[in-house]
Design a protein around this motif. Structure first.
Motif, PDB file in Angstrom:
ATOM      1  N   ARG A 103       0.871  -1.192   0.000  1.00 40.82           N
ATOM      2  CA  ARG A 103       0.000   0.000   0.000  1.00 40.82           C
ATOM      3  C   ARG A 103       0.900   1.232   0.000  1.00 40.82           C
ATOM      4  O   ARG A 103       1.407   1.669   1.033  1.00 40.82           O
ATOM      5  N   LEU A 104       1.126   1.800  -1.187  1.00 39.91           N
ATOM      6  CA  LEU A 104       2.022   2.939  -1.358  1.00 39.91           C
ATOM      7  C   LEU A 104       1.235   4.246  -1.280  1.00 39.91           C
ATOM      8  O   LEU A 104       0.148   4.365  -1.867  1.00 39.91           O
ATOM      9  N   ASN A 105       1.801   5.213  -0.573  1.00 46.11           N
ATOM     10  CA  ASN A 105       1.147   6.514  -0.393  1.00 46.11           C
ATOM     11  C   ASN A 105       1.826   7.534  -1.298  1.00 46.11           C
ATOM     12  O   ASN A 105       2.946   7.987  -1.015  1.00 46.11           O
ATOM     13  N   LEU A 106       1.180   7.884  -2.414  1.00 48.71           N
ATOM     14  CA  LEU A 106       1.752   8.854  -3.346  1.00 48.71           C
ATOM     15  C   LEU A 106       1.707  10.246  -2.717  1.00 48.71           C
ATOM     16  O   LEU A 106       0.681  10.673  -2.177  1.00 48.71           O
ATOM     17  N   LEU A 107       2.830  10.966  -2.819  1.00 48.70           N
ATOM     18  CA  LEU A 107       2.964  12.268  -2.174  1.00 48.70           C
ATOM     19  C   LEU A 107       2.561  13.389  -3.139  1.00 48.70           C
ATOM     20  O   LEU A 107       3.253  13.642  -4.138  1.00 48.70           O
ATOM     21  N   ASP A 108       1.442  14.013  -2.859  1.00 50.35           N
ATOM     22  CA  ASP A 108       0.961  15.163  -3.635  1.00 50.35           C
ATOM     23  C   ASP A 108       1.102  14.952  -5.140  1.00 50.35           C
ATOM     24  O   ASP A 108       1.776  15.745  -5.837  1.00 50.35           O
ATOM     25  N   PRO A 109       0.533  13.889  -5.684  1.00 51.80           N
ATOM     26  CA  PRO A 109       0.707  13.631  -7.123  1.00 51.80           C
ATOM     27  C   PRO A 109       0.086  14.752  -7.958  1.00 51.80           C
ATOM     28  O   PRO A 109      -1.052  15.184  -7.696  1.00 51.80           O
ATOM     29  N   PRO A 110       0.831  15.260  -8.938  1.00 49.19           N
ATOM     30  CA  PRO A 110       0.320  16.363  -9.760  1.00 49.19           C
ATOM     31  C   PRO A 110      -0.694  15.856 -10.787  1.00 49.19           C
ATOM     32  O   PRO A 110      -0.695  14.699 -11.186  1.00 49.19           O
ATOM     33  N   GLY A 111      -1.573  16.752 -11.223  1.00 46.03           N
ATOM     34  CA  GLY A 111      -2.505  16.430 -12.292  1.00 46.03           C
ATOM     35  C   GLY A 111      -3.638  15.529 -11.836  1.00 46.03           C
ATOM     36  O   GLY A 111      -3.739  15.136 -10.678  1.00 46.03           O
ATOM     37  N   ALA A 112      -4.507  15.172 -12.776  1.00 46.23           N
ATOM     38  CA  ALA A 112      -5.626  14.260 -12.535  1.00 46.23           C
ATOM     39  C   ALA A 112      -5.373  12.987 -13.342  1.00 46.23           C
ATOM     40  O   ALA A 112      -5.149  13.036 -14.549  1.00 46.23           O
ATOM     41  N   TYR A 113      -5.395  11.865 -12.650  1.00 46.58           N
ATOM     42  CA  TYR A 113      -5.100  10.601 -13.316  1.00 46.58           C
ATOM     43  C   TYR A 113      -6.129   9.543 -12.920  1.00 46.58           C
ATOM     44  O   TYR A 113      -6.746   9.619 -11.850  1.00 46.58           O
ATOM     45  N   SER A 114      -6.270   8.551 -13.775  1.00 46.38           N
ATOM     46  CA  SER A 114      -7.138   7.402 -13.499  1.00 46.38           C
ATOM     47  C   SER A 114      -6.478   6.165 -14.087  1.00 46.38           C
ATOM     48  O   SER A 114      -6.154   6.138 -15.280  1.00 46.38           O
ATOM     49  N   TYR A 115      -6.251   5.168 -13.244  1.00 47.03           N
ATOM     50  CA  TYR A 115      -5.602   3.939 -13.693  1.00 47.03           C
ATOM     51  C   TYR A 115      -6.482   2.730 -13.343  1.00 47.03           C
ATOM     52  O   TYR A 115      -6.927   2.593 -12.192  1.00 47.03           O
ATOM     53  N   PRO A 116      -6.715   1.847 -14.290  1.00 41.43           N
ATOM     54  CA  PRO A 116      -7.547   0.669 -14.019  1.00 41.43           C
ATOM     55  C   PRO A 116      -6.764  -0.433 -13.307  1.00 41.43           C
ATOM     56  O   PRO A 116      -5.523  -0.391 -13.233  1.00 41.43           O
ATOM     57  N   LYS A 117      -7.488  -1.388 -12.795  1.00 39.20           N
ATOM     58  CA  LYS A 117      -6.857  -2.567 -12.202  1.00 39.20           C
ATOM     59  C   LYS A 117      -5.997  -3.258 -13.250  1.00 39.20           C
ATOM     60  O   LYS A 117      -6.384  -3.392 -14.401  1.00 39.20           O
ATOM     61  N   GLY A 118      -4.819  -3.682 -12.853  1.00 40.50           N
ATOM     62  CA  GLY A 118      -3.919  -4.368 -13.772  1.00 40.50           C
ATOM     63  C   GLY A 118      -2.889  -3.469 -14.417  1.00 40.50           C
ATOM     64  O   GLY A 118      -2.009  -3.948 -15.147  1.00 40.50           O
TER      65      GLY A 118
END
Length: 499
Positions: free
Chosen positions: A5-20
């Motif tokens: 379970r990784l905690n991304l630090l203030d990721p820029p932009g808007a993103y959407s990633y599907p499972k896999g």
């Protein structure tokens, strides 16, 4: 199976990633490249807030942490580097394959979840209770639903034991009430320094709760999951294999899972908790060791069946593999029968000066009986009720002879025999009046139908005997006049509680 379970630090932009979605990173220790994939869909807006991403390691990763912070055997090499690291996420739509880089924080010991847990085995979905053409698992699982009235019967039982509650099954059959606890004194059965899983559990539960909790996982939950995976394998085989040619290897993967769940990771150790270890120990207690019957006879027979089936599955011979699955299933029930017999004897023979010891033996016997009650109910409802009334948790001391007679009357229905079950050993010989019964052909049936065999009284030619307990080392310390009786307190303390 670990998921980081990784905690991304203030990721820029808007993103959407599907499972896999594929991800890349660097390993802890040698800092080599490592890959995985997003375990569930994730998206975020352009608001610069932290985002949690669950990443499942690729097959072949050495990382083995799980979701338990105190996991003593964790393998940290091959895990994502902890502290602050960089994660590359490659979008499925990125033709070039050059992903976006994100900074993350991660504690390799704490920030993990289990993709598969033992509890997940007992949380059967509603779809598994629906009839399916030729689906053998449905008929097995349905027996438990019909008896207990709940799809998640195993979860109810295990959680009731865990929290000291009553099961309250919808059918009002087979209930157990674990309220009223005697706390296990540290060091009585396990030293406080012991690192074995069973001891760590026993040091944190009430005595009887710990035994019911562990055996419930073993005999109710894992048992059914082995059956599920075997028949999932057969179902995939029938759908994907034509004329000895198979598409994919899903049928082999499912079969491998069945073997893994049956054996566990401690299969050859004294502290083994799953079905292979139970089968091996019970066989040693109920069968004399000869050249024809080795010390690991029944467990070896099951493993032989497990080992031969993949060859048939890979050749698309689903029918041959199915015969092996049936044989494995029948043999898997034998140690459950032996366990009920064993604890019926213990409960009847000892006066239990220590109430905690009686609770412990009662919980073990009741939980093993719970794993058999649905099968017995299918064979003969009266016999199932007899076993429940004799072995239920908190009930009066059982009649060992009544338990033994009742079980033997249903051996034919459960596709086992007196020879397979055997008799309880004391040293090199069977305990007094505890020799194996006659073959199942001598048992009375109802109109010749073994599936409805009654709890019949056997003919005069059969000597139905009381069973003894296979703890010769302990018995030799007793006075000769006391050799027919066992001290359950010493017995339970001296052997594995799942033995």
């Amino acid at each position: 199976m670990s998921v980081a379970r990784l905690n991304l630090l203030d990721p820029p932009g808007a993103y959407s990633y599907p499972k896999g979605t594929k991800v890349n990173g660097v390993t802890k220790g040698d800092q080599k490249g490592i890959s995985g994939f997003i375990q569930k869909p994730v998206q975020w807006l352009d608001d610069r807030s932290n985002v949690t991403v669950d990443v499942q390691y690729s097959i072949g990763s050495a990382c083995n942490v799980g979701g338990l912070y105190t996991f003593q055997q964790a393998i940290l090499e091959g895990c994502f580097i902890d502290g602050v690291g960089t994660l590359e996420i490659i979008s499925p739509t990125d033709v070039a394959g050059s992903g976006e880089l994100f900074a993350y924080t991660y504690d390799v010991r704490r920030d993990n979840i289990n993709l598969r847990t033992l509890r997940s085995f007992s949380l059967h979905s509603a779809s598994r209770s629906k009839p399916c053409s030729g689906c053998e698992f449905h008929s097995v699982y349905q027996k438990f639903i019909q008896y207990y009235g709940d799809e998640q019967y195993a979860d109810k039982y295990i959680l009731a034991a865990s929290f000291g509650n009553a099961t309250s099954f919808s059918s009002q059959r087979g209930d157990a009430d674990f309220q009223g606890s005697l706390k296990l004194a540290k060091g009585k059965f396990c030293s406080s320094s012991s690192q074995s899983l069973s001891c760590r559990i026993r040091l944190n539960f009430s005595l009887h709760q710990a035994e019911a909790f562990l055996v419930g996982i073993q005999a109710l939950s894992v048992f059914m999951q082995v059956v599920v995976e075997m028949h999932r394998s057969l179902d995939v085989c029938k759908k994907s294999c034509k004329e000895k040619y198979c598409i994919g290897d899903g049928h082999l993967n499912a079969w491998d899972k069945a073997v893994a769940f049956f054996c566990g990771s401690l299969s050859d150790e004294a502290d083994g908790l799953l079905l292979f270890a139970l089968t091996k120990r019970r066989h040693q207690e109920f069968h004399k060791q000869t050249e024809d019957i080795p010390v690991d006879g029944l467990s070896k027979q099951i493993i032989d069946q497990f080992s031969r089936a993949p060859i048939e599955l890979s050749q698309g011979d689903c029918a041959a593999a199915e015969k092996r699955a049936h044989a494995i299933f029948d043999k898997m029930r034998v140690p459950l029968v032996q366990s009920v017999i064993r604890y019926a004897y213990i409960l009847e023979q000892d006066d239990f000066s220590d109430l905690a010891d009686r609770q412990k033996a009662n919980a073990l016997g009741a939980t093993y009986a719970s794993s058999l009650l649905p099968f017995l109910h299918h064979c003969n409802e009266n016999v199932a009720e007899t076993i429940y009334q004799q072995m239920g948790y908190g009930f009066p001391t059982p009649s060992f002879e009544k338990v033994k007679r009742s079980l033997e009357s249903q051996y034919s229905c459960m596709n086992t025999s007196c020879e397979e079950v055997g008799g309880l050993l004391v040293g090199d010989d069977y305990a007094e009046n505890a020799r194996p019964c006659e073959s199942r052909s001598a048992l009375a049936t109802n109109g010749g139908n073994p599936g409805k065999a009654g709890a019949a009284v056997l003919g005069a030619a059969l000597a139905i005997a009381a069973l003894g307990l296979a703890v010769f080392v302990f018995l030799t310390k007793q006075k000769k006049s006391q050799q027919s009786r066992l001290s359950a307190q010493s017995n339970i303390a001296s052997v594995s509680d799942l033995a």
